[in-house]
Design a protein around this motif. Structure first.
Motif, PDB file in Angstrom:
ATOM      1  N   ASP A   1      -3.567   3.417 -45.100  1.00 47.18           N
ATOM      2  CA  ASP A   1      -5.059   2.976 -44.826  1.00 47.18           C
ATOM      3  C   ASP A   1      -4.896   2.005 -44.109  1.00 47.18           C
ATOM      4  OD1 ASP A   1      -7.653   2.052 -45.117  1.00 47.18           O
ATOM      5  OD2 ASP A   1      -7.686   3.056 -47.109  1.00 47.18           O
ATOM      6  N   VAL A   2      -5.621   1.853 -42.758  1.00 48.81           N
ATOM      7  CA  VAL A   2      -5.542   0.805 -41.909  1.00 48.81           C
ATOM      8  C   VAL A   2      -6.403  -0.245 -42.392  1.00 48.81           C
ATOM      9  CG1 VAL A   2      -5.151   2.435 -39.874  1.00 48.81           C
ATOM     10  CG2 VAL A   2      -7.474   1.654 -40.517  1.00 48.81           C
TER      11      VAL A   2
ATOM     12  N   LYS B   1     -17.739   0.212 -32.665  1.00 53.12           N
ATOM     13  CA  LYS B   1     -17.185   0.764 -31.476  1.00 53.12           C
ATOM     14  C   LYS B   1     -17.374  -0.031 -30.086  1.00 53.12           C
ATOM     15  CE  LYS B   1     -15.143   4.698 -33.330  1.00 53.12           C
ATOM     16  NZ  LYS B   1     -14.012   4.437 -33.300  1.00 53.12           N
TER      17      LYS B   1
ATOM     18  N   THR C   1     -12.620  -0.196 -41.484  1.00 53.14           N
ATOM     19  CA  THR C   1     -11.722   0.891 -40.665  1.00 53.14           C
ATOM     20  C   THR C   1     -12.005   0.909 -39.246  1.00 53.14           C
ATOM     21  OG1 THR C   1     -11.913   2.545 -42.594  1.00 53.14           O
ATOM     22  CG2 THR C   1     -11.366   3.306 -40.421  1.00 53.14           C
TER      23      THR C   1
ATOM     24  N   ASN D   1      -6.568   5.028 -33.521  1.00 54.03           N
ATOM     25  CA  ASN D   1      -7.262   6.316 -33.466  1.00 54.03           C
ATOM     26  C   ASN D   1      -8.304   6.304 -34.566  1.00 54.03           C
ATOM     27  OD1 ASN D   1      -8.154   9.140 -32.469  1.00 54.03           O
ATOM     28  ND2 ASN D   1      -7.118   9.470 -34.352  1.00 54.03           N
TER      29      ASN D   1
ATOM     30  N   ARG E   1      -5.082  14.916 -38.352  1.00 55.14           N
ATOM     31  CA  ARG E   1      -6.052  15.975 -37.841  1.00 55.14           C
ATOM     32  C   ARG E   1      -7.012  15.477 -36.536  1.00 55.14           C
ATOM     33  NH1 ARG E   1     -10.670  15.604 -42.451  1.00 55.14           N
ATOM     34  NH2 ARG E   1     -11.897  14.299 -41.095  1.00 55.14           N
TER      35      ARG E   1
ATOM     36  N   GLN F   1      -8.494  14.654 -33.475  1.00 48.02           N
ATOM     37  CA  GLN F   1      -8.040  14.033 -32.079  1.00 48.02           C
ATOM     38  C   GLN F   1      -6.683  13.656 -32.330  1.00 48.02           C
ATOM     39  OE1 GLN F   1     -10.964  11.451 -29.907  1.00 48.02           O
ATOM     40  NE2 GLN F   1     -12.586  12.083 -31.433  1.00 48.02           N
TER      41      GLN F   1
ATOM     42  N   THR G   1     -14.343  17.990 -34.206  1.00 48.83           N
ATOM     43  CA  THR G   1     -13.321  17.513 -35.109  1.00 48.83           C
ATOM     44  C   THR G   1     -13.895  17.763 -36.535  1.00 48.83           C
ATOM     45  OG1 THR G   1     -13.798  15.275 -35.349  1.00 48.83           O
ATOM     46  CG2 THR G   1     -12.197  16.034 -33.551  1.00 48.83           C
TER      47      THR G   1
ATOM     48  N   TYR H   1     -22.079   2.065 -36.910  1.00 54.77           N
ATOM     49  CA  TYR H   1     -20.884   2.781 -36.151  1.00 54.77           C
ATOM     50  C   TYR H   1     -20.800   2.367 -34.653  1.00 54.77           C
ATOM     51  CZ  TYR H   1     -18.075   6.721 -34.206  1.00 54.77           C
ATOM     52  OH  TYR H   1     -17.036   7.345 -33.530  1.00 54.77           O
TER      53      TYR H   1
ATOM     54  N   ASP I   1      -2.060   8.196 -41.792  1.00 55.07           N
ATOM     55  CA  ASP I   1      -3.350   8.735 -42.013  1.00 55.07           C
ATOM     56  C   ASP I   1      -3.313   9.015 -43.879  1.00 55.07           C
ATOM     57  OD1 ASP I   1      -5.851  10.207 -42.468  1.00 55.07           O
ATOM     58  OD2 ASP I   1      -5.441  10.789 -40.397  1.00 55.07           O
TER      59      ASP I   1
ATOM     60  N   GLY J   1      -8.847  12.822 -43.732  1.00 56.14           N
ATOM     61  CA  GLY J   1      -7.576  13.659 -43.681  1.00 56.14           C
ATOM     62  C   GLY J   1      -6.744  13.422 -44.882  1.00 56.14           C
TER      63      GLY J   1
ATOM     64  N   PRO K   1     -14.880   8.911 -26.437  1.00 53.88           N
ATOM     65  CA  PRO K   1     -14.912  10.208 -26.414  1.00 53.88           C
ATOM     66  C   PRO K   1     -16.632  10.542 -26.560  1.00 53.88           C
ATOM     67  CG  PRO K   1     -13.358   9.875 -27.832  1.00 53.88           C
ATOM     68  CD  PRO K   1     -13.928   8.569 -27.456  1.00 53.88           C
ATOM     69  N   THR K   2     -17.289  11.425 -25.933  1.00 54.73           N
ATOM     70  CA  THR K   2     -18.498  11.851 -26.548  1.00 54.73           C
ATOM     71  C   THR K   2     -18.311  12.706 -27.821  1.00 54.73           C
ATOM     72  OG1 THR K   2     -20.613  12.685 -25.966  1.00 54.73           O
ATOM     73  CG2 THR K   2     -18.728  13.754 -25.173  1.00 54.73           C
ATOM     74  N   THR K   3     -19.234  13.067 -28.308  1.00 52.26           N
ATOM     75  CA  THR K   3     -19.147  14.284 -29.416  1.00 52.26           C
ATOM     76  C   THR K   3     -17.718  15.090 -29.176  1.00 52.26           C
ATOM     77  OG1 THR K   3     -21.415  14.236 -29.716  1.00 52.26           O
ATOM     78  CG2 THR K   3     -20.204  15.700 -31.040  1.00 52.26           C
ATOM     79  N   THR K   4     -16.928  15.151 -30.281  1.00 55.41           N
ATOM     80  CA  THR K   4     -15.716  15.881 -30.038  1.00 55.41           C
ATOM     81  C   THR K   4     -15.703  16.903 -31.355  1.00 55.41           C
ATOM     82  OG1 THR K   4     -14.873  14.022 -29.134  1.00 55.41           O
ATOM     83  CG2 THR K   4     -13.116  15.692 -29.805  1.00 55.41           C
TER      84      THR K   4
ATOM     85  N   SER L   1     -12.735   4.150 -28.933  1.00 59.07           N
ATOM     86  CA  SER L   1     -13.852   3.736 -29.406  1.00 59.07           C
ATOM     87  C   SER L   1     -14.673   4.805 -29.063  1.00 59.07           C
ATOM     88  CB  SER L   1     -14.424   2.658 -28.190  1.00 59.07           C
ATOM     89  OG  SER L   1     -15.761   2.292 -28.446  1.00 59.07           O
TER      90      SER L   1
HETATM   91  N1  LIG Z   1     -15.481  13.293 -33.261  1.00 52.85           N
HETATM   92  C1  LIG Z   1     -16.286  12.540 -32.705  1.00 52.85           C
HETATM   93  O1  LIG Z   1     -17.626  12.972 -32.142  1.00 52.85           O
HETATM   94  C2  LIG Z   1     -15.967  11.343 -32.036  1.00 52.85           C
HETATM   95  C3  LIG Z   1     -16.508  10.985 -30.949  1.00 52.85           C
HETATM   96  C4  LIG Z   1     -16.291   9.506 -30.231  1.00 52.85           C
HETATM   97  C5  LIG Z   1     -15.261   8.969 -31.047  1.00 52.85           C
HETATM   98  N2  LIG Z   1     -14.650   9.518 -32.226  1.00 52.85           N
HETATM   99  C6  LIG Z   1     -13.638   8.657 -32.804  1.00 52.85           C
HETATM  100  O2  LIG Z   1     -12.587   9.260 -32.567  1.00 52.85           O
HETATM  101  C7  LIG Z   1     -11.588   8.898 -33.725  1.00 52.85           C
HETATM  102  C8  LIG Z   1     -10.887  10.192 -34.117  1.00 52.85           C
HETATM  103  O3  LIG Z   1     -11.779  10.825 -34.894  1.00 52.85           O
HETATM  104  P1  LIG Z   1     -11.963  12.577 -35.073  1.00 52.85           P
HETATM  105  O4  LIG Z   1     -12.922  12.899 -34.054  1.00 52.85           O
HETATM  106  O5  LIG Z   1     -10.621  13.071 -34.985  1.00 52.85           O
HETATM  107  O6  LIG Z   1     -12.335  12.612 -36.570  1.00 52.85           O
HETATM  108  P2  LIG Z   1     -11.425  12.990 -37.564  1.00 52.85           P
HETATM  109  O7  LIG Z   1     -12.372  12.568 -38.962  1.00 52.85           O
HETATM  110  O8  LIG Z   1     -11.229  14.481 -37.846  1.00 52.85           O
HETATM  111  O9  LIG Z   1     -10.286  11.984 -37.714  1.00 52.85           O
HETATM  112  C9  LIG Z   1     -10.312  10.775 -38.051  1.00 52.85           C
HETATM  113  C10 LIG Z   1      -8.999  10.689 -38.833  1.00 52.85           C
HETATM  114  O10 LIG Z   1      -8.930   9.195 -39.126  1.00 52.85           O
HETATM  115  C11 LIG Z   1      -8.713   9.039 -40.554  1.00 52.85           C
HETATM  116  N3  LIG Z   1      -8.919   7.723 -41.177  1.00 52.85           N
HETATM  117  C12 LIG Z   1     -10.304   7.121 -41.377  1.00 52.85           C
HETATM  118  N4  LIG Z   1     -10.262   6.172 -42.050  1.00 52.85           N
HETATM  119  C13 LIG Z   1      -8.838   5.786 -42.215  1.00 52.85           C
HETATM  120  C14 LIG Z   1      -8.376   4.668 -42.576  1.00 52.85           C
HETATM  121  N5  LIG Z   1      -9.125   3.857 -43.218  1.00 52.85           N
HETATM  122  N6  LIG Z   1      -6.933   4.504 -42.330  1.00 52.85           N
HETATM  123  C15 LIG Z   1      -6.137   5.686 -42.054  1.00 52.85           C
HETATM  124  N7  LIG Z   1      -6.775   6.755 -41.492  1.00 52.85           N
HETATM  125  C16 LIG Z   1      -8.103   6.837 -41.610  1.00 52.85           C
HETATM  126  C17 LIG Z   1      -9.099  10.205 -41.501  1.00 52.85           C
HETATM  127  O11 LIG Z   1      -8.507  10.417 -42.381  1.00 52.85           O
HETATM  128  C18 LIG Z   1      -9.058  11.400 -40.014  1.00 52.85           C
HETATM  129  O12 LIG Z   1      -7.811  12.195 -40.329  1.00 52.85           O
HETATM  130  C19 LIG Z   1     -12.320   8.207 -34.725  1.00 52.85           C
HETATM  131  O13 LIG Z   1     -11.894   6.678 -34.198  1.00 52.85           O
HETATM  132  C20 LIG Z   1     -13.821   8.336 -34.352  1.00 52.85           C
HETATM  133  O14 LIG Z   1     -14.616   7.405 -34.651  1.00 52.85           O
HETATM  134  C21 LIG Z   1     -15.097  10.521 -32.542  1.00 52.85           C
END
Ligand SMILES: NC(=O)c1ccc[n+]([C@@H]2O[C@H](COP(=O)([O-])OP(=O)(O)OC[C@H]3O[C@@H](n4cnc5c(N)ncnc54)[C@H](O)[C@@H]3O)[C@@H](O)[C@H]2O)c1
Length: 266
Positions: free
Chosen positions: A74-75, A170, A124, A101, A16, A18, A201, A166, A37, A49, A196-199, A152
């Motif tokens: 699970d990574v 990163k 993670t 990611n 899901r 990004q 999701t 966090y 995932d 997810g 990315p900044t706040t995205t 990151s």
């Molecule tokens: N959303 C934001 O504001 C934002 C900003 C900057 C960076 N990020 C980074 O972007 C990346 C994607 O996040 P997102 O915004 O899509 O959020 P998200 O929570 O929708 O997606 C992250 C996905 O990673 C999976 N995940 C988490 N831990 C896991 C593990 N141990 N093994 C396998 N899968 C795992 C989750 O189940 C989820 O589906 C992440 O690394 C997050 O830290 C997010």
């Protein structure tokens, strides 16, 4: 003809957010996709997810005409990551693009961060990226081709109060990626980072929709010189596509997709 015809991409956290947007963007350019995932549960304020999310993403990717293999992974588990990479190569013939990611977030003052939270984030966001890099690198070395991108965050470029754990993970991702970039620079493999900044999701907006932003989003809005609470996952995918279609001259780089936050660092 797509820019990525014949390429195979492996995307962690691909169910899901990004990761899903990245899967669709790379498939639209002709790549076949593996999404990994649906990790073991963690103690967080939002749900992770699921296998249903993985299946939904796979269906959307297949509707674009690409092959998509969903893997429950699970990574944090190195043997499972190694097995998923082996399955990618045996099923699809190569592993050309790695998108590390998967990530989780937790907020709060440093003196209230528990060992459990610290370990979940490190295991993670940093160790998981290490496991993924380590599994994919030998395959790419044999191919003498690879495009690796790790996710990151703008939190990996600056300090942000109540995001210390966090942000530490990163920042670590950037050090890991830059060092690997140097190790493989002569072997046709590039390693870059997107921040990315706040995205928008489920990570920052678990309830979905356009409701009033939560505390994290309000804080990030203050941090964003371009006054938007967030970017869309597809905004990040455009940066990813740029890096994975590069002919091999950009490596060790950090691409900030930060609503102007870049102007405040260095
Ligand atoms: N959303 C934001 O504001 C934002 C900003 C900057 C960076 N990020 C980074 O972007 C990346 C994607 O996040 P997102 O915004 O899509 O959020 P998200 O929570 O929708 O997606 C992250 C996905 O990673 C999976 N995940 C988490 N831990 C896991 C593990 N141990 N093994 C396998 N899968 C795992 C989750 O189940 C989820 O589906 C992440 O690394 C997050 O830290 C997010």
């Amino acid at each position: 003809m797509g820019l990525l015809d014949g390429r195979v991409a492996f995307i962690t956290g691909g169910a899901r957010g990004q990761g899903r947007a990245h899967a669709l963007a790379l498939a639209a350019e002709g790549a076949n996709i593996v999404i990994a995932d649906a990790p073991r549960p963690m103690n967080l304020t939002y749900p992770l997810g699921t296998e249903d999310d993985l299946r939904d993403t796979a269906k959307q990717v297949e509707e674009l005409g690409a092959v998509c293999i969903p893997i429950t992974l699970d990574v944090r588990e190195p043997d499972a990551v190694n097995a998923a990479v082996a399955e990618t190569v045996s099923s699809l013939g190569s592993l050309d693009i790695l998108v590390a990611n998967a990530g989780v977030v937790s907020t709060g003052p440093l003196d209230e961060v528990t060992d459990e939270t610290w370990n979940q984030l490190m295991d993670t966001n940093l160790t998981g990226v290490f496991h993924t890099f380590r599994a994919a690198t030998p395959v790419m070395r044999r191919q003498r081709f690879g495009r690796i991108v790790a996710t990151s965050s703008m939190g990996g470029r600056m300090g942000i109060p109540e995001l210390a754990a966090y942000n530490a993970t990163k920042w670590g991702v950037i050090g890991l990626a830059k060092s690997l970039a140097l190790e493989v620079a002569k072997e046709g493999i590039t390693v870059n980072v997107i921040c990315p900044t706040t995205t928008r999701t489920p990570m920052v907006q678990p309830v979905g929709g356009d409701d009033v932003p939560d505390d994290l989003v309000r804080r990030m809005m203050k941090a964003n010189p371009i006054p938007q609470p967030w970017i869309e996952p597809e905004d990040v995918s455009r940066g990813l596509l740029y890096l994975v279609t590069d002919p091999g001259v950009i490596t060790g780089s950090v691409l900030e997709i930060g609503l102007g936050g870049s102007a405040r660092i260095h």
